[in-house]
Design an enzyme around this catalytic site. Structure first.
Site, PDB file in Angstrom:
ATOM      1  N   ASP A  82      44.747  34.231  47.535  1.00  0.00           N
ATOM      2  CA  ASP A  82      45.899  35.122  47.700  1.00  0.00           C
ATOM      3  C   ASP A  82      46.710  34.708  48.928  1.00  0.00           C
ATOM      4  OD1 ASP A  82      44.940  36.570  45.561  1.00  0.00           O
ATOM      5  OD2 ASP A  82      43.904  38.047  46.829  1.00  0.00           O
TER       6      ASP A  82
HETATM    7  N1  URA Z   1      39.311  37.222  45.750  1.00  0.00           N
HETATM    8  C1  URA Z   1      40.410  37.839  46.183  1.00  0.00           C
HETATM    9  O1  URA Z   1      40.546  39.041  46.039  1.00  0.00           O
HETATM   10  N2  URA Z   1      41.365  37.117  46.778  1.00  0.00           N
HETATM   11  C2  URA Z   1      41.274  35.780  46.987  1.00  0.00           C
HETATM   12  O2  URA Z   1      42.176  35.184  47.544  1.00  0.00           O
HETATM   13  C3  URA Z   1      40.119  35.142  46.515  1.00  0.00           C
HETATM   14  C4  URA Z   1      39.147  35.880  45.908  1.00  0.00           C
END
Ligand code: URA
Length: 233
Positions: free
Chosen positions: A103
């Site tokens: 993310d």
């Molecule tokens: N899980 C998440 O919620 N975000 C990420 O970036 C990776 C795994």
């Protein structure tokens, strides 16, 4: 490394196509014809020739990036800076892409390569590759959370996650190991337990561990050992 795997990674087709090449006697190692894909070869020292052409192994590049917050895991974007914008022009060869997505507000380990086969191996839902994250969450983590993760957390939308490992490091800090990669997986797992993730960092994917000496936003080439261990899978 196995000859067939090496040829597949050097761009000579799928494992099956490589097998055909070998069977037809098109592959020579140190001037001898070999038909067995299981032959162990050393890419740095063995001379491997396919149809009279010396195999070049620099075809793929493999980089470890310590992704900072604020950039997105994509190759291009109209609005946001991407992880590839962190690369120097001379390192930014054609076809590089991030293996999987973190993310925008997640930090940590991201493999950047142009090796599609390796990316597939690491991302395919069937392969169940381990990914390890460090997370800070609101509220206090409990034994019940740990058990729920072990059993398979049910997301608020009803999806049942595969069993995962939750190691509680402090009241609101944990290390989580997951074997799948649903969108916002870690955040949704904690959300299902009534907790909100306030910080998330990936530390490990398969055998590849984040080099803690890499500052946020910096990258380096994988070492031979790191790469060999990833390709061995
Ligand atoms: N899980 C998440 O919620 N975000 C990420 O970036 C990776 C795994």
């Amino acid at each position: 490394m196995r000859l067939d795997k090496l040829l597949a990674h050097a761009g000579f087709g799928t494992r099956k196509e490589v097998k055909d090449l070998l069977k037809k006697g098109h592959v020579q190692v140190n001037e001898k014809r070999f038909k067995d894909g299981g032959l162990k070869v050393k890419p740095e020292t063995d001379e491997i020739v396919v149809n009279g052409e010396r195999v070049q192994f620099a075809e793929f590049s493999y980089w470890m990036l310590n992704k900072p917050q604020g950039v997105i895991s994509a190759t291009e974007d109209k609005i946001d800076r991407t992880v590839l914008d962190l690369f120097k022009p001379e390192d930014k060869r054609q076809g590089l892409f991030p293996v999987g997505r973190l993310d925008k507000d997640t930090e940590g380990l991201l493999l950047i390569t142009n090796d599609g086969e390796l990316a597939h191996e690491l991302l395919s839902p069937k392969k169940h590759v381990d990914k390890v994250y460090f997370a800070k969450v609101t509220g206090e983590l409990t034994q019940e959370d740990q058990t729920a993760f072990e059993t398979g957390v049910v997301f608020l939308d009803g999806y049942e996650a595969l069993p995962a490992k939750l190691e509680i490091l402090a009241a609101g800090e944990a290390r989580v190991t997951i074997r799948e990669g649903k969108f916002h997986q870690i955040k949704k797992m904690f959300e299902a337990r009534g907790k909100k993730v306030t910080y998330l960092k990936r530390e490990k994917m398969a055998s590849l561990e984040l080099d803690e000496s890499l500052p946020l936003g910096a990258y380096r080439a994988l070492t031979e050992r790191e790469l060999a261990s990833l390709l061995k899978r």
